[in-house]
Design an enzyme around this catalytic site. Structure first.
Site, PDB file in Angstrom:
ATOM      1  N   LYS A  69     107.847  -5.534 -24.285  1.00 58.74           N
ATOM      2  CA  LYS A  69     107.180  -4.239 -24.476  1.00 58.74           C
ATOM      3  C   LYS A  69     107.653  -3.259 -23.408  1.00 58.74           C
ATOM      4  O   LYS A  69     107.929  -2.093 -23.703  1.00 58.74           O
ATOM      5  CB  LYS A  69     105.653  -4.420 -24.433  1.00 58.74           C
ATOM      6  CG  LYS A  69     105.117  -5.002 -25.722  1.00 58.74           C
ATOM      7  CD  LYS A  69     103.676  -5.458 -25.645  1.00 58.74           C
ATOM      8  CE  LYS A  69     103.294  -6.153 -26.966  1.00 58.74           C
ATOM      9  NZ  LYS A  69     102.045  -6.908 -26.931  1.00 58.74           N
ATOM     10  N   GLN A 102      96.999  -7.515 -23.008  1.00 57.99           N
ATOM     11  CA  GLN A 102      97.636  -8.565 -23.811  1.00 57.99           C
ATOM     12  C   GLN A 102      96.645  -9.696 -24.105  1.00 57.99           C
ATOM     13  O   GLN A 102      95.975 -10.191 -23.200  1.00 57.99           O
ATOM     14  CB  GLN A 102      98.857  -9.116 -23.042  1.00 57.99           C
ATOM     15  CG  GLN A 102      99.665 -10.148 -23.799  1.00 57.99           C
ATOM     16  CD  GLN A 102     100.383  -9.573 -25.017  1.00 57.99           C
ATOM     17  OE1 GLN A 102     100.911  -8.468 -24.984  1.00 57.99           O
ATOM     18  NE2 GLN A 102     100.424 -10.318 -26.100  1.00 57.99           N
ATOM     19  N   ASP A 135      96.338  -0.181 -29.079  1.00 56.57           N
ATOM     20  CA  ASP A 135      96.380  -1.398 -29.892  1.00 56.57           C
ATOM     21  C   ASP A 135      95.322  -1.315 -31.004  1.00 56.57           C
ATOM     22  O   ASP A 135      95.288  -2.176 -31.883  1.00 56.57           O
ATOM     23  CB  ASP A 135      96.109  -2.614 -28.992  1.00 56.57           C
ATOM     24  CG  ASP A 135      97.010  -3.781 -29.328  1.00 56.57           C
ATOM     25  OD1 ASP A 135      97.904  -3.619 -30.167  1.00 56.57           O
ATOM     26  OD2 ASP A 135      96.818  -4.860 -28.733  1.00 56.57           O
TER      27      ASP A 135
END
Ligand code: NAD
Length: 296
Positions: A60, A104, A127
């Protein structure tokens, strides 16, 4: 046409589609920088040292830099207390250089995923997993959409054009993939069925799908005969499989070779959904930076 070439043409090239999307974001980022003097910034927080998660967050960061954005990595030890993590998120929420925040997953067991994810300011929740963005998605309102289902949708649209009227069967009902995927496909005019661990005879449901999306996390769960002839198959699952020679191989949730014979189109693992997830994260971060600039 040789049969092997016919098969090759059925494989959806997620890497190429993701590359094109990332290139277009890079151009937009450059325009944005020239016009506003600002650079979109993405903060990624990893707690613990899960090897797969480490690879994902490093990828990422690399892709974020490639798109001309700023990447802020926060690698925290496994023992990080929830309060410490919430304090970091509060600082990132208040930092004007950061437009997107991603924590994450999975988190270590002592941390409450819902509390942590909902601590991210909704406009920085790139997200799309917090309750504000999840609620907006289910109400058909604008907001950040989870990156993996958004990537799957883009692959389907790129491959099939309109999805209106198609029956989409999703196997897996997680908050991360299955549920937001269903919302996105409903918005596109699909008829949506969802199978999960308690579904009786998921194979007979799967065989009805013009579109079959599998997000379970069980290697090759879906055999070729679950695929309706001519269906489009999107394989979200990623499992590292041990091979007899001591090496390992990444496999999806679908028995690829058998499904390839039945499907009109299918994503490979790796090289299908994974690259699209990162490209959509960059896209969401760019959108968040534009909204912040407009004062939305
Ligand atoms: P999860 O464990 O949160 O959810 C799994 C879902 O599958 C659940 O709804 C469960 O009911 C269902 N399920 C389990 N066993 C089943 C069975 N035998 N039959 C039918 N349904 C069953 O998983 P998740 O976070 O949604 O991830 C799923 C997979 O997708 C994992 O392999 C994960 O690594 C992968 N993934 C990939 C990406 C990517 O970018 N490529 C992103 C997210 C997740």
């Amino acid at each position: 046409m040789k049969p092997d070439e016919a098969c090759r043409r059925k494989i959806i090239d997620g890497k190429a589609i993701a590359r094109a999307l990332t290139e277009s974001i890079k151009d937009k980022v450059e325009h944005f920088r020239v016009e506003t003097g600002k650079i979109p910034g993405l903060a990624v927080v990893l707690v613990g040292n899960d090897p797969a998660s480490e690879v994902y967050v490093k990828n990422k960061a690399i892709q974020t830099h490639r798109a001309g954005m700023r990447s802020f990595m926060h690698m925290l030890p496994e023992t990080t207390a929830q309060d410490e993590l919430l304090e970091l998120i509060a600082r990132l929420n208040a930092d004007a250089a950061i437009h997107g925040i991603l924590v994450q997953l999975p988190l270590p067991k002592h941390l409450d995923r819902n509390i942590v994810i909902n601590a991210i300011a909704p406009h920085k929740d790139v997200d799309g997993l917090g309750e504000a963005n999840a609620g907006r998605l289910s109400l058909g309102m604008d907001g950040h959409v989870p990156c993996t289902p958004l990537g799957c949708l883009k692959l389907l649209q790129e491959t099939l054009g309109t999805l209106r009227g198609l029956h989409a069967v999703i196997i897996g009902a997680s908050n991360l993939v299955g549920k937001p995927m269903a919302q996105l496909l409903l918005r596109q005019g699909c008829t949506v069925s969802i199978a999960h661990i308690d579904t009786k005879d998921p194979g007979s449901l799967a065989r009805q799908g013009d579109i079959l999306i599998v997000a379970v996390g069980k290697a090759e769960l879906v055999p070729g005969d679950w695929v309706k002839p001519g269906a489009t198959v999107i394989d979200v699952g990623i499992t590292r499989m041990d091979l007899p020679d001591g090496k390992t191989r990444l496999v999806g949730d679908v028995a690829f070779d058998d499904a390839l014979e039945k499907a009109a189109f299918i994503t490979p693992v790796p090289g299908g959904v994974g690259p699209m997830t990162i490209a959509c994260l960059l896209s969401n971060t760019f959108d968040a930076a534009c909204e912040a600039d407009k004062g939305v």
